[in-house]
Design an enzyme around this catalytic site. Structure first.
Site, PDB file in Angstrom:
ATOM      1  N   LYS A  75       0.846  -1.196   0.000  1.00 15.78           N
ATOM      2  CA  LYS A  75       0.000   0.000   0.000  1.00 15.78           C
ATOM      3  C   LYS A  75       0.885   1.250   0.000  1.00 15.78           C
ATOM      4  O   LYS A  75       0.632   2.208  -0.726  1.00 15.78           O
ATOM      5  CB  LYS A  75      -0.930  -0.012   1.228  1.00 15.78           C
ATOM      6  CG  LYS A  75      -2.033  -1.054   1.120  1.00 15.78           C
ATOM      7  CD  LYS A  75      -2.813  -1.255   2.416  1.00 15.78           C
ATOM      8  CE  LYS A  75      -3.809  -2.410   2.220  1.00 15.78           C
ATOM      9  NZ  LYS A  75      -4.563  -2.746   3.432  1.00 15.78           N
TER      10      LYS A  75
ATOM     11  N   GLN B  53      -4.889  -1.570   9.648  1.00 15.85           N
ATOM     12  CA  GLN B  53      -4.751  -2.872   8.990  1.00 15.85           C
ATOM     13  C   GLN B  53      -5.322  -3.972   9.883  1.00 15.85           C
ATOM     14  O   GLN B  53      -5.037  -4.037  11.076  1.00 15.85           O
ATOM     15  CB  GLN B  53      -3.257  -3.125   8.675  1.00 15.85           C
ATOM     16  CG  GLN B  53      -2.982  -4.390   7.898  1.00 15.85           C
ATOM     17  CD  GLN B  53      -3.567  -4.392   6.482  1.00 15.85           C
ATOM     18  OE1 GLN B  53      -3.731  -3.347   5.863  1.00 15.85           O
ATOM     19  NE2 GLN B  53      -3.899  -5.560   5.982  1.00 15.85           N
TER      20      GLN B  53
ATOM     21  N   ASP C  89     -11.306   2.904   4.480  1.00 18.03           N
ATOM     22  CA  ASP C  89     -11.823   1.550   4.251  1.00 18.03           C
ATOM     23  C   ASP C  89     -13.348   1.509   4.235  1.00 18.03           C
ATOM     24  O   ASP C  89     -13.928   0.456   3.943  1.00 18.03           O
ATOM     25  CB  ASP C  89     -11.356   0.641   5.393  1.00 18.03           C
ATOM     26  CG  ASP C  89     -10.134  -0.185   5.045  1.00 18.03           C
ATOM     27  OD1 ASP C  89     -10.012  -0.574   3.881  1.00 18.03           O
ATOM     28  OD2 ASP C  89      -9.335  -0.446   5.950  1.00 18.03           O
TER      29      ASP C  89
HETATM   30  N1  GUN Z   1      -6.844  -6.858   5.902  1.00 14.54           N
HETATM   31  C1  GUN Z   1      -7.107  -7.576   4.791  1.00 14.54           C
HETATM   32  N2  GUN Z   1      -7.779  -6.816   3.894  1.00 14.54           N
HETATM   33  C2  GUN Z   1      -7.937  -5.592   4.449  1.00 14.54           C
HETATM   34  C3  GUN Z   1      -8.554  -4.387   4.018  1.00 14.54           C
HETATM   35  O1  GUN Z   1      -9.114  -4.267   2.916  1.00 14.54           O
HETATM   36  N3  GUN Z   1      -8.509  -3.364   4.910  1.00 14.54           N
HETATM   37  C4  GUN Z   1      -7.944  -3.474   6.134  1.00 14.54           C
HETATM   38  N4  GUN Z   1      -7.966  -2.406   6.935  1.00 14.54           N
HETATM   39  N5  GUN Z   1      -7.358  -4.572   6.552  1.00 14.54           N
HETATM   40  C5  GUN Z   1      -7.366  -5.628   5.729  1.00 14.54           C
END
Ligand code: GUN
Length: 274
Positions: free
Chosen positions: A49, A93, A116
């Protein structure tokens, strides 16, 4: 013949557009990512990311905590980020270490910075049929992929397998908002195979093989495979194997790249609420 829903190709197109847009923006967004604990996959995802953001011209910071971090420490950091005008998007995350109340932590994020789309405010908006500040990344990526291939959603029977807050529930709601007839399936569902037989669209987000050669599917069925896991031999596999629908998203290279593309889109979109 199966047409592959190519997430990498669409991601690259989205990135190119975003890069051009960002090059012209006088103020760039800043994404703050909180990474707590030592989950190796999470670390890889967060690094990706950050790398992606930097390539596009989005500022990013990663705040790391050991697995014994307290809930209070994370909550106080999020409050600080909420009040910091330079930070325009916040992501926690997942998964978080087990002793931490995930929902409480996520709900500390200001909804206008919730990249998110997972806070109760943004989920509530989505479920009320109102526009959230942004849509959750994986569901958004799935719909962008379906739209790219002009796959009709209205009036179709969409079967969603898996009921997580991250994927299953929001994607079901987004398909419903687009006038699909949605069936939600999960580990307690009886006769899953009978339900899959009647599906026009299947979205499988389980993380183990649930659709395979034993399944009968419609010849014009569209299958979106969200699951990704490594088997005992270390091979990367998806939820769906040995079926020949009309359209299929591959693993890897389908939904994964679309999730990160959506995250970057969301980060830029949130700038308008800063
Ligand atoms: N862990 C796995 N996929 C995601 C996601 O799309 N967002 C977040 N915050 N954590 C994750």
């Amino acid at each position: 013949m199966t047409t592959i829903l190519d997430g990498k190709k669409l991601r690259d197109k989205i990135f190119e557009d975003l890069k051009n847009k960002l090059d012209k923006m006088p103020v760039k967004p800043t994404l703050a990512v909180i990474l707590a604990g030592d989950d190796p996959s999470s670390r890889i995802y967060v690094n990706n990311k950050k790398k992606c953001a930097e390539k596009l011209g989005i500022n990013s910071i990663v705040i790391e905590y050991p697995s014994d971090v307290t809930e209070k420490e994370i909550i106080e950091k999020i409050q600080e980020l909420n009040n910091d005008n330079k930070i325009t998007a916040i992501l926690v995350q997942l998964p978080l270490p087990k002793h931490i109340d995930k929902l409480k932590v996520i709900d500390t994020i200001a909804p206008q910075k919730d990249v998110d789309g997972l806070t109760t405010t943004n989920c509530g908006k989505l479920f009320a049929g109102e526009k959230p500040y942004v849509y959750p990344c994986t569901p958004k990526g799935i719909l962008l992929l379906l739209d790219e291939y002009n796959i009709e959603i209205e009036g179709k029977h969409a079967v969603v397998i898996g009921r997580s807050n991250l994927v299953g529930k929001p994607v079901a709601q987004m398909l419903l908002n687009r006038n699909a007839t949605v069936t939600m399936c999960h580990s307690h569902t009886k006769n899953l195979a009978d339900i899959i037989k009647t599906a026009d669209i299947v979205v499988s987000a389980v993380g183990k093989n649930v659709v395979g050669e034993k399944n009968i599917i419609k010849s014009d069925c569209v299958i979106v495979d969200v699951g990704i896991f490594r088997d005992e031999s270390g091979k990367v596999r998806g939820d769906v194997e040995n079926v020949s629908p009309a359209y299929l998203s591959p693993v890897p290279g389908g939904v994964g790249p679309m999730t990160i593309a959506s995250l970057m889109l969301n980060t830029v979109e949130l700038l308008s609420f800063a």
